[in-house]
Enzyme design. Structure first.
Site, PDB file in Angstrom:
ATOM      1  N   GLU A  24       0.851  -1.199   0.000  1.00 42.13           N
ATOM      2  CA  GLU A  24       0.000   0.000   0.000  1.00 42.13           C
ATOM      3  C   GLU A  24       0.880   1.239   0.000  1.00 42.13           C
ATOM      4  OE1 GLU A  24      -2.784   0.419   3.202  1.00 42.13           O
ATOM      5  OE2 GLU A  24      -3.586  -1.611   3.002  1.00 42.13           O
TER       6      GLU A  24
ATOM      7  N   GLU B 177     -13.504   5.619  -0.350  1.00 42.79           N
ATOM      8  CA  GLU B 177     -14.406   4.673   0.324  1.00 42.79           C
ATOM      9  C   GLU B 177     -15.192   5.425   1.398  1.00 42.79           C
ATOM     10  OE1 GLU B 177     -12.597   0.564   0.903  1.00 42.79           O
ATOM     11  OE2 GLU B 177     -10.807   1.765   0.479  1.00 42.79           O
TER      12      GLU B 177
ATOM     13  N   LYS C 138     -15.630   4.224   5.286  1.00 42.57           N
ATOM     14  CA  LYS C 138     -14.505   3.911   6.172  1.00 42.57           C
ATOM     15  C   LYS C 138     -14.549   4.809   7.402  1.00 42.57           C
ATOM     16  CE  LYS C 138     -10.512   2.469   4.923  1.00 42.57           C
ATOM     17  NZ  LYS C 138      -9.138   2.333   4.398  1.00 42.57           N
TER      18      LYS C 138
ATOM     19  N   GLU D  56      -9.000   9.039   5.516  1.00 45.64           N
ATOM     20  CA  GLU D  56      -9.217   7.613   5.306  1.00 45.64           C
ATOM     21  C   GLU D  56     -10.206   7.336   4.175  1.00 45.64           C
ATOM     22  OE1 GLU D  56      -7.896   4.862   6.684  1.00 45.64           O
ATOM     23  OE2 GLU D  56      -6.466   6.056   7.834  1.00 45.64           O
TER      24      GLU D  56
END
Length: 395
Positions: A270, A324, A327, A333
């Site tokens: 990542e 997203e 999250k 995030e």
């Protein structure tokens, strides 16, 4: 006896011989991959995601669980997957070999060879997380998953790994001083020993964004973004670093060397940069995200190594494919995506996005107004009429 076609298929798999003579598969083709997270309620279907990845020419994909709708969508695509065994499943897998075999049969073997599953990442950021129960079962889960793929004759197809965060390190500046934290070394050393035996790489999640966000006073943002800057010199190795990405990878190599695993490859599982953040999240802007991801893409395209390991080509999975929206945690995030929820690009780093169809656009609009409760008092034929009207307008 295997048929000739099966024999040829196995010969064509991406396998190499490690130095100790063990045949190990390479789960990563080329240098560039992406993480496909799905903690969201507004992203495209897995089928549309496959179209998007093909349009972007991204072949390596990492997913965090073995969702069967995703694995079915990837059938025949030619895209190569590393699938995650979620942290919450590790304890059951570690305690029972039959559970591991059932998991592999159900989530891996049943989709081969049409879905190109090339790796299993057992857990994510377990060591250094502070969850002692998970830390204690990680190695058992890894070994049982490997035993399962071995018993099913899949070791020439599937590579085993686990992704670590930088919390496993005691220090990383300068790179040559990096070692593993005392609180993880008791778990890390036997894990690395096993991975060394089966030819697995060291998966690492690194985020120059987080380092800069947490210490903007001492870190030059240009150093974090691959832009022109004085860089640093490691006084021990005399190596010069003009970006933090290279330095963080070489810190991992230094820690592996210190632990006795100098030949193990580091793959970045990542890395990314947030395009939006809370008020205290310095550097989380669209412009910085664009610069980081564009320059990272150029860096990987060079197909070169780091200053400490120049002959080992860098490989990285970018985080992430989409923002997203579900999250938890800080705003950042939810804002690492290269693409918007409709499949269009979030910012231009050279990829093409999907142009939403009029039908899917209408569907998303109707789903939105239904969720607000605006249509509930009205007959269903009004919904149908609205759908037809919106399609006509878009066309």
């Amino acid at each position: 006896m295997e048929s000739s076609l099966t024999f040829v298929f196995h010969l064509l798999l991406l396998c190499v011989f490690s130095e100790n003579g063990v045949v190990t598969v390479q789960s990563f083709t080329g240098t560039y991959g992406i993480n496909y997270g799905r903690i969201a309620d507004n992203i495209p279907s897995p089928e549309d995601v496959v179209r998007l990845l093909k349009a972007a020419k991204i072949k390596n994909v990492r997913i965090y669980d073995p969702d069967h709708s995703v694995l079915n969508a990837f059938k025949g695509s030619g895209l190569e997957l590393v699938i995650g065994l979620p942290n919450q499943d590790m304890k059951d897998i570690s305690e029972n070999e039959d559970n591991a075999t059932s998991w592999v049969k159900e989530n891996v073997q049943s989709f081969l060879p049409e879905t190109h599953i090339r790796g299993i990442a057992v857990g994510n950021e377990v060591l250094g997380s502070g969850n002692q129960e998970l830390e204690e079962v990680l190695l058992g889960a890894v070994k049982n998953i490997y035993k399962a793929i071995d018993s099913l004759h899949l070791t020439d197809v599937i590579q085993i790994s686990t992704a670590h965060s930088t919390a496993v390190f005691a220090n990383s500046y300068p790179p040559s001083s990096c070692t593993f934290n005392d609180n993880v070394i008791q778990y890390m050393r036997p894990l690395l020993q096993f991975f060394s035996q089966i030819g697995s790489p060291f998966f690492l999640n690194i985020y120059p964004f987080l380092a800069y966000r947490d210490n903007p006073r001492d870190i030059n943002v240009n150093y974090a973004l691959f832009q022109s800057n004085p860089g640093i010199v490691d006084n021990k190795t005399r190596l010069h670093y003009d970006n933090m990405f290279d330095a963080q990878i070489d810190a991992a190599y230094a820690a592996l060397d210190d632990a006795g695993f100098k030949k193990m490859e580091v793959i970045i599982s990542e890395t990314g940069w947030a395009s939006k953040g809370d008020g205290d999240e310095t550097g989380a802007t669209v412009q910085n995200a664009k610069i980081y991801n564009y320059n990272l893409r150029k860096r990987l395209a060079m197909r070169k190594g780091t200053p400490l390991r120049p002959k080992i080509m860098m490989k990285a999975y970018i985080f992430a494919l989409f923002n997203e929206d579900l999250k938890p945690g800080k705003t950042s995030e939810r804002n690492f995506g290269l693409f918007k929820a409709d499949g269009s690009i979030a910012y231009d780093i050279g990829f093409r996005g999907l142009k939403p169809s009029s039908a899917s656009s209408s569907h998303l609009y109707l789903r939105d107004i239904q969720s607000r409760g605006w249509l509930t008092p009205y007959p269903m034929f009004l919904i149908t009429c609205a759908t037809v009207l919106l399609v006509l307008i878009h066309n």
